[in-house]
Design an enzyme around this catalytic site. Sequence first.
Site, PDB file in Angstrom:
ATOM      1  N   THR A   1      -3.829   4.004   8.479  1.00 30.18           N
ATOM      2  CA  THR A   1      -3.251   4.261   9.807  1.00 30.18           C
ATOM      3  C   THR A   1      -2.993   2.921  10.495  1.00 30.18           C
ATOM      4  O   THR A   1      -3.629   2.602  11.500  1.00 30.18           O
ATOM      5  CB  THR A   1      -4.188   5.139  10.660  1.00 30.18           C
ATOM      6  OG1 THR A   1      -5.473   4.471  10.781  1.00 30.18           O
ATOM      7  CG2 THR A   1      -4.387   6.503  10.038  1.00 30.18           C
TER       8      THR A   1
ATOM      9  N   THR B   1      -7.923  -2.791  11.591  1.00 28.12           N
ATOM     10  CA  THR B   1      -7.393  -1.430  11.595  1.00 28.12           C
ATOM     11  C   THR B   1      -5.928  -1.390  11.991  1.00 28.12           C
ATOM     12  O   THR B   1      -5.245  -0.398  11.753  1.00 28.12           O
ATOM     13  CB  THR B   1      -8.218  -0.524  12.528  1.00 28.12           C
ATOM     14  OG1 THR B   1      -7.806   0.843  12.351  1.00 28.12           O
ATOM     15  CG2 THR B   1      -8.022  -0.905  13.991  1.00 28.12           C
TER      16      THR B   1
ATOM     17  N   HIS C   1      -5.205 -15.890  17.409  1.00 31.22           N
ATOM     18  CA  HIS C   1      -4.729 -17.134  16.814  1.00 31.22           C
ATOM     19  C   HIS C   1      -3.604 -17.691  17.655  1.00 31.22           C
ATOM     20  O   HIS C   1      -2.541 -17.089  17.738  1.00 31.22           O
ATOM     21  CB  HIS C   1      -4.253 -16.907  15.375  1.00 31.22           C
ATOM     22  CG  HIS C   1      -4.027 -18.186  14.638  1.00 31.22           C
ATOM     23  ND1 HIS C   1      -3.519 -18.237  13.364  1.00 31.22           N
ATOM     24  CD2 HIS C   1      -4.243 -19.468  14.992  1.00 31.22           C
ATOM     25  CE1 HIS C   1      -3.418 -19.496  12.973  1.00 31.22           C
ATOM     26  NE2 HIS C   1      -3.849 -20.258  13.946  1.00 31.22           N
TER      27      HIS C   1
ATOM     28  N   ASP D   1      -4.966  -0.523   6.650  1.00 33.23           N
ATOM     29  CA  ASP D   1      -5.611   0.741   6.305  1.00 33.23           C
ATOM     30  C   ASP D   1      -4.535   1.827   6.326  1.00 33.23           C
ATOM     31  O   ASP D   1      -3.347   1.526   6.476  1.00 33.23           O
ATOM     32  CB  ASP D   1      -6.804   1.060   7.224  1.00 33.23           C
ATOM     33  CG  ASP D   1      -6.404   1.345   8.674  1.00 33.23           C
ATOM     34  OD1 ASP D   1      -5.223   1.648   8.942  1.00 33.23           O
ATOM     35  OD2 ASP D   1      -7.289   1.298   9.558  1.00 33.23           O
TER      36      ASP D   1
END
Length: 298
Positions: A219, A168, A66, A217
Site C-alpha cells: 500500500t 510505508t 533529507h 509495501d
Amino acid sequence: MGSCSPLFVLAVVLIGIPFGINEAKLAYDYYKYSCPNLETIVRREMLSIFLTDATAPAAFLQLMFHDCLVQVRKRETIGYIKSILENECPGKVSCADIIALAAKKSVSFSGGPHIQIPLGRKDSTTSSYQQADASLPPQGIKVHELIHTFASKGMNLEEAIAIIGAHTLGVGHCMNIASRLYDPQPHGHMHYGYEAFLRLKCPTRVPITNFTFVPNDITPTIFDNQYYRDVLMGKGLFTIDSSISTDPRTAPIVRHFAIDQNYFFQVFSSAFVKLSSTNVLTKGKGEVRRQCNRININ
C-alpha cells in the site's frame, strides 16, 4: 523514493540539517502573531497537490528526512508555498519549517496520524549536498547501528523502529536493492515468492535506468502499518527491513506494530517530533531565506 537514498528516514539524524533542534527554542505557537495563517495556507496548497498526485506525500516526507533539495522531487512546490508566504508574512517563515509542515501534512493526508510539531527552525546559511550524501548511512546498516544512531538522538528502541515505518510510503529504486538480489552473500529473511517478484522487476545487477522501482509495501500511497506486516512475511524491500523482523531486540516491536496500527501511530508521532526537533538551527544560528534554493545575500 528519489535519488538520495532508500534509507531516507535515517538521513536527518546524521547530517544535522535545519530540521533537527534545541527543542526549548521551538514553540507550537511560534507563528501565532507573526504569521497566523501559516498552517491554513500550507494545508490549502498541499491539498491541491495531493488530490492530483497520489505519490506526492511520499516525496514530501522524503524532503523532511533529507535536505538535498537539488535532488528530491517536489522542491519546486516548497518554493512556491514559500513565495505565497512571503506575500502573506514576508521574512517570517523559514523553508525548514515549511518542509516540516509539508511532511506532517503528507503523513496525515495519507491516512497516518495528525502530528503536532513545534516550529521556529531557521534555514542554513551554507549548503553542502556532497556532505549530506556522504553522511547517509550505508545500504547494509545493521540493527545495532540503527539502535545506536537513534539512541544518540534521544529515541528509545520503539521509536527507532517506528520511524523506520516511514517506509510505508513510496517506492525503492532497483539500483538500491540490486546488490541484495544478485550479490552472492546472504541477504536476510526474504520470502522466495517476493524475491522472485523483485528479480522480475529488477532483472539485472546494474539497472538499465535509475527509474526502475518497486513499492516499499503493498500500500505505497497509504500511511498504515502494512510495512510491518510485509516484513514479518519476508517481504521487506531493504536489508534493514528484513533485519528488524528477525533480530530478537526488535522483532517483538515489529509484531506489535503489525497488529496494532494505533499504537504504531502513537509511537511514530513521538519519534517524528523528536527527529524533526533535533539539532535544528534556531534564532541567531541561521536565517529565514527569501528563496529556498539560495542563501540570502545581504
